[in-house]
Design a protein around this motif. Structure first.
Motif, PDB file in Angstrom:
ATOM      1  N   ILE A 106      70.105 117.137  60.211  1.00  0.00           N
ATOM      2  CA  ILE A 106      71.234 117.992  60.604  1.00  0.00           C
ATOM      3  C   ILE A 106      70.722 119.197  61.399  1.00  0.00           C
ATOM      4  CG2 ILE A 106      73.044 119.515  59.705  1.00  0.00           C
ATOM      5  CD1 ILE A 106      73.184 117.402  57.325  1.00  0.00           C
ATOM      6  N   GLN A 107      69.617 119.766  60.923  1.00  0.00           N
ATOM      7  CA  GLN A 107      69.025 120.894  61.653  1.00  0.00           C
ATOM      8  C   GLN A 107      68.542 120.431  63.033  1.00  0.00           C
ATOM      9  OE1 GLN A 107      65.425 122.556  60.012  1.00  0.00           O
ATOM     10  NE2 GLN A 107      65.629 124.438  61.190  1.00  0.00           N
ATOM     11  N   ALA A 108      67.956 119.234  63.079  1.00  0.00           N
ATOM     12  CA  ALA A 108      67.480 118.704  64.370  1.00  0.00           C
ATOM     13  C   ALA A 108      68.647 118.545  65.335  1.00  0.00           C
ATOM     14  CB  ALA A 108      66.779 117.366  64.158  1.00  0.00           C
ATOM     15  N   TYR A 109      69.781 118.086  64.831  1.00  0.00           N
ATOM     16  CA  TYR A 109      70.967 117.908  65.688  1.00  0.00           C
ATOM     17  C   TYR A 109      71.438 119.264  66.214  1.00  0.00           C
ATOM     18  CZ  TYR A 109      75.657 116.710  67.212  1.00  0.00           C
ATOM     19  OH  TYR A 109      76.791 116.557  67.961  1.00  0.00           O
ATOM     20  N   THR A 110      71.506 120.232  65.308  1.00  0.00           N
ATOM     21  CA  THR A 110      72.005 121.556  65.682  1.00  0.00           C
ATOM     22  C   THR A 110      71.089 122.225  66.710  1.00  0.00           C
ATOM     23  OG1 THR A 110      72.834 121.716  63.433  1.00  0.00           O
ATOM     24  CG2 THR A 110      72.854 123.732  64.707  1.00  0.00           C
ATOM     25  N   GLU A 111      69.765 122.011  66.531  1.00  0.00           N
ATOM     26  CA  GLU A 111      68.802 122.717  67.389  1.00  0.00           C
ATOM     27  C   GLU A 111      68.167 121.778  68.422  1.00  0.00           C
ATOM     28  OE1 GLU A 111      66.108 124.529  64.648  1.00  0.00           O
ATOM     29  OE2 GLU A 111      67.682 125.762  63.743  1.00  0.00           O
ATOM     30  N   LEU A 112      68.845 120.697  68.730  1.00  0.00           N
ATOM     31  CA  LEU A 112      68.252 119.680  69.614  1.00  0.00           C
ATOM     32  C   LEU A 112      67.904 120.246  70.997  1.00  0.00           C
ATOM     33  CD1 LEU A 112      67.471 116.723  69.429  1.00  0.00           C
ATOM     34  CD2 LEU A 112      69.702 116.117  70.354  1.00  0.00           C
ATOM     35  N   ALA A 113      68.697 121.211  71.441  1.00  0.00           N
ATOM     36  CA  ALA A 113      68.444 121.789  72.769  1.00  0.00           C
ATOM     37  C   ALA A 113      67.098 122.509  72.815  1.00  0.00           C
ATOM     38  CB  ALA A 113      69.566 122.744  73.133  1.00  0.00           C
ATOM     39  N   THR A 114      66.545 122.861  71.651  1.00  0.00           N
ATOM     40  CA  THR A 114      65.260 123.563  71.626  1.00  0.00           C
ATOM     41  C   THR A 114      64.079 122.599  71.572  1.00  0.00           C
ATOM     42  OG1 THR A 114      65.143 123.743  69.216  1.00  0.00           O
ATOM     43  CG2 THR A 114      66.330 125.491  70.378  1.00  0.00           C
ATOM     44  N   CYS A 115      64.362 121.299  71.510  1.00  0.00           N
ATOM     45  CA  CYS A 115      63.281 120.295  71.497  1.00  0.00           C
ATOM     46  C   CYS A 115      62.729 120.218  72.925  1.00  0.00           C
ATOM     47  CB  CYS A 115      63.829 118.936  71.042  1.00  0.00           C
ATOM     48  SG  CYS A 115      62.587 117.626  71.051  1.00  0.00           S
ATOM     49  N   ARG A 116      61.549 120.822  73.114  1.00  0.00           N
ATOM     50  CA  ARG A 116      61.039 120.988  74.480  1.00  0.00           C
ATOM     51  C   ARG A 116      60.636 119.663  75.124  1.00  0.00           C
ATOM     52  NH1 ARG A 116      56.957 125.869  73.578  1.00  0.00           N
ATOM     53  NH2 ARG A 116      56.915 124.886  71.549  1.00  0.00           N
ATOM     54  N   ASP A 117      60.181 118.718  74.312  1.00  0.00           N
ATOM     55  CA  ASP A 117      59.760 117.426  74.861  1.00  0.00           C
ATOM     56  C   ASP A 117      60.545 116.313  74.146  1.00  0.00           C
ATOM     57  OD1 ASP A 117      58.557 115.229  75.869  1.00  0.00           O
ATOM     58  OD2 ASP A 117      56.524 115.735  75.229  1.00  0.00           O
ATOM     59  N   PRO A 118      61.690 115.926  74.699  1.00  0.00           N
ATOM     60  CA  PRO A 118      62.530 114.928  74.013  1.00  0.00           C
ATOM     61  C   PRO A 118      61.815 113.603  73.745  1.00  0.00           C
ATOM     62  CG  PRO A 118      63.751 115.972  75.789  1.00  0.00           C
ATOM     63  CD  PRO A 118      62.333 116.417  75.932  1.00  0.00           C
ATOM     64  N   ALA A 119      60.776 113.305  74.518  1.00  0.00           N
ATOM     65  CA  ALA A 119      60.028 112.072  74.272  1.00  0.00           C
ATOM     66  C   ALA A 119      59.267 112.152  72.950  1.00  0.00           C
ATOM     67  CB  ALA A 119      59.066 111.803  75.417  1.00  0.00           C
TER      68      ALA A 119
END
Lengths: 108, 180
Positions: free
Chosen positions: B56-69
């Motif tokens: 759930i946290q990953a979903y909320t903060e997904l935009a901060t995932c610098r390398d989506p791969a």
């Protein structure tokens, strides 16, 4: 041999049927219950349509008023007599006016 | 032919508002997240809750995932952090409610055996270091390769091999010893 894999199946999270689906549904339900941080994206021109209608309407009104004003200013002058307004050619209008004067004189 | 979307594609689709793409990511990393949480909290229910919260946290903060791969390692780092926080919270709860007793519940014999077996495994795993538990669970429960473990946990392939070898040796010794 010590480097053979260990049997850890008692710890397998999928030992119950449907555990995977329950887990995914649990996460997605909890996500759905919160405000969405990723609303559906509708492109960079989203919202332009809502502005387009009033702008187009205003422009149409302004252009119509301007066109009417221009046509009044540049258009042919208003007819001065009934004969002119109904399209009697100029050469007949003079004789019509003379006849009217003559007959009017006779009546008197 | 069905083309499996990459993590990067799924992350971008999620950010564009497609929640079904995130459900695929949850399905893909569920087991690894549970294994990593279990390595820390050593309790099935707590591990599941920690893993769900991490997603759930990953979903909320997904935009901060610098390398989506590299969504997987990014998520697993969050799982570990949450699991360590959970352990501290559990330890505080236990310290407060030291006298609380858990009422016994009637269970079928088979389930009791499985629970006992899981209990033995958890007790044995508790004797390992955290990194050994993480490596052995990802290798022998999730069947990850050393390259995958190294990428997922942020360690070298060499260290992954060493931790796995040590963990298996210790676990075999502990599990061969009759329980008291």
């Amino acid at each position: 041999m010590t480097d053979e894999p260990l049997d850890l199946t008692p710890l397998d999270p999928d030992r119950d049927d449907g555990a995977a689906d329950r887990f995914v549904a649990g996460v997605m339900n909890r996500i759905a219950a919160r405000p969405d941080p990723h609303p559906v994206s509708i492109g960079p021109l989203w919202g332009a349509a809502s502005f387009a209608t009033p702008i187009a309407l205003a422009a149409t009104v302004i252009l119509t008023i301007a066109a009417m004003a221009l046509s009044r200013r540049n258009g042919p002058a208003a007819p001065e007599t009934v004969a002119e307004s109904i399209g009697v050619p100029g050469e007949f209008r003079g004789s019509l006016a003379a006849n009217a004067t003559v007959s009017g004189g006779e009546r008197r | 032919m069905t083309v499996t979307p990459t993590d990067e594609q799924l992350v971008h689709a999620t950010l564009a508002g497609d929640q079904a793409s995130f459900a695929l990511l949850v399905h893909r990393y569920r087991r690894a997240a549970l294994a990593r949480a279990l390595a820390v909290v050593a309790d099935d229910a707590e591990a599941e809750d920690v893993a769900q919260e991490a997603f759930i946290q990953a979903y909320t903060e997904l935009a901060t995932c610098r390398d989506p791969a590299r969504f997987g390692p990014w998520l697993l780092t969050s799982v570990r952090r949450r699991a360590l926080n959970r352990i501290r919270s559990i330890q505080r709860r236990r310290a407060v409610a030291l006298d609380d007793t858990v009422p016994a519940t009637a269970e079928p014999a088979g389930e009791l055996d499985r629970r006992e077996l899981r209990g033995r495994l958890h007790r044995a795993l508790a004797q390992l270091s955290l990194i050994q538990r993480e490596v052995v669970l990802l290798a022998d429960l999730e069947h990850w390769s050393h390259a995958e473990i190294a990428a997922g946990l942020g360690i070298s392939v060499l260290m992954s091999r060493r931790h796995l070898s040590d963990a298996r040796r210790k676990l075999r010794t502990l599990l061969d010893t009759p329980s008291p």
